[in-house]
Motif scaffolding. Structure first.
Motif, short mmCIF file in Angstrom:
data_model
loop_
_atom_site.label_atom_id
_atom_site.label_comp_id
_atom_site.label_asym_id
_atom_site.label_seq_id
_atom_site.Cartn_x
_atom_site.Cartn_y
_atom_site.Cartn_z
N ILE A 195 27.94 51.13 28.18
CA ILE A 195 28.35 50.94 26.78
C ILE A 195 27.14 50.55 25.94
O ILE A 195 26.92 51.09 24.84
CB ILE A 195 29.46 49.86 26.68
CG1 ILE A 195 30.74 50.38 27.34
CG2 ILE A 195 29.72 49.46 25.23
CD1 ILE A 195 31.76 49.28 27.67
N LEU A 235 28.66 55.59 19.18
CA LEU A 235 29.72 54.58 19.15
C LEU A 235 31.04 55.11 19.69
O LEU A 235 31.72 54.42 20.45
CB LEU A 235 29.92 54.04 17.73
CG LEU A 235 30.98 52.95 17.59
CD1 LEU A 235 30.64 51.74 18.45
CD2 LEU A 235 31.16 52.56 16.14
N ASP A 236 31.41 56.34 19.33
CA ASP A 236 32.69 56.89 19.82
C ASP A 236 32.70 56.96 21.35
O ASP A 236 33.69 56.58 21.99
CB ASP A 236 32.95 58.27 19.23
CG ASP A 236 33.29 58.21 17.75
OD1 ASP A 236 33.67 57.12 17.27
OD2 ASP A 236 33.18 59.26 17.06
N LEU A 262 33.01 53.48 22.80
CA LEU A 262 34.38 52.96 22.70
C LEU A 262 35.31 53.62 23.71
O LEU A 262 36.22 52.98 24.22
CB LEU A 262 34.90 53.11 21.28
CG LEU A 262 34.17 52.26 20.22
CD1 LEU A 262 34.70 52.57 18.83
CD2 LEU A 262 34.26 50.78 20.55
N GLU A 263 35.07 54.89 24.02
CA GLU A 263 35.86 55.56 25.06
C GLU A 263 35.62 54.92 26.42
O GLU A 263 36.56 54.67 27.18
CB GLU A 263 35.50 57.05 25.12
CG GLU A 263 36.08 57.87 24.00
CD GLU A 263 35.68 59.34 24.10
OE1 GLU A 263 35.56 59.84 25.23
OE2 GLU A 263 35.50 59.96 23.04
N ALA A 282 34.56 51.89 26.89
CA ALA A 282 35.13 50.54 26.80
C ALA A 282 36.64 50.56 27.04
O ALA A 282 37.17 49.68 27.72
CB ALA A 282 34.81 49.92 25.44
N ASP A 283 37.32 51.56 26.50
CA ASP A 283 38.77 51.67 26.73
C ASP A 283 39.07 51.83 28.23
O ASP A 283 39.98 51.19 28.76
CB ASP A 283 39.36 52.86 25.96
CG ASP A 283 39.49 52.59 24.47
OD1 ASP A 283 39.42 51.40 24.07
OD2 ASP A 283 39.63 53.57 23.72
N SER A 287 33.01 43.12 26.42
CA SER A 287 33.21 42.76 25.01
C SER A 287 31.89 42.59 24.29
O SER A 287 31.72 43.06 23.16
CB SER A 287 34.03 41.47 24.90
OG SER A 287 35.34 41.70 25.36
N VAL A 346 30.37 46.02 23.66
CA VAL A 346 31.08 46.71 22.57
C VAL A 346 30.68 46.11 21.22
O VAL A 346 30.39 46.85 20.26
CB VAL A 346 32.61 46.64 22.77
CG1 VAL A 346 33.35 47.09 21.52
CG2 VAL A 346 33.02 47.47 23.97
N GLN A 389 28.96 48.13 18.17
CA GLN A 389 29.57 48.19 16.84
C GLN A 389 28.63 47.62 15.76
O GLN A 389 28.52 48.17 14.67
CB GLN A 389 30.91 47.42 16.83
CG GLN A 389 31.98 48.18 17.58
CD GLN A 389 33.26 47.40 17.75
OE1 GLN A 389 33.26 46.18 17.88
NE2 GLN A 389 34.38 48.12 17.76
#
Length: 169
Positions: free
Chosen positions: A127, A136-137, A140-141, A143-144, A157, A160, A164
């Protein structure tokens, strides 16, 4: 004064041992020789353990081969500082060769914990690296996916949050 093999020499000797025929004792002897030369080379210790167990029934002293396999595994666990792979191998050995499910459970639990910590570090690093590239996209994927397994991970966290912050600049 003893000399140590270089990483390349270790890999070369290990690959040569892997190329020896499984039947007979040449492969096992090659692993043993390499273990004497470098007792902290985990890939060889794992190979030594597996090979010690192969054909043990036909060996003059089958119990000695099982003991050798266990010594190699326990050394691998020790020198790897509890890395998951040697712990998994030890768990399998304890479950199958020693028929000791209680001890196998402990080894597998330690392996799972170590693997989960390693996975958490890998995801957080991934990440972070994506964030550094302004992806970033993608960050975030990842991270999900990571949060499905480790929903309370502070490391994920933080990674991420950093991604961000970088994206909002």
């Amino acid at each position: 004064m003893s000399t140590h093999l270089t990483a390349q020499e270790l890999r070369r000797k290990w690959k040569a041992a892997n190329a020896e025929p499984v039947d007979g004792s040449r492969r096992l002897d090659a692993y043993r020789e390499l273990a004497e030369c470098c007792p902290a080379f985990v890939p060889n210790l794992l190979s030594l353990s597996r090979t010690s167990l192969l054909g043990r029934e036909q060996a003059p002293e089958p119990a000695a081969r099982v003991d050798e396999a266990e010594r190699a595994l326990r050394t691998a666990v020790d020198v790897s500082a509890g890395a998951p792979e040697p712990l998994i191998e030890l768990g399998r050995f304890l479950a199958m060769a020693r028929t000791s499910p209680v001890d196998a459970e402990a080894a597998f639990a330690s392996a799972a914990s170590a693997a989960l910590s390693l996975l958490e570090e890998a995801w957080a690093g991934w990440i972070h690296a994506l964030g550094q590239q302004d992806k970033l996209d993608a960050a975030l994927e990842v991270a999900d996916q990571a949060r499905r397994i480790l929903p309370d991970s502070a490391a994920i966290s933080r990674a991420v949050d950093e991604a961000q912050r970088r994206a909002s600049r």
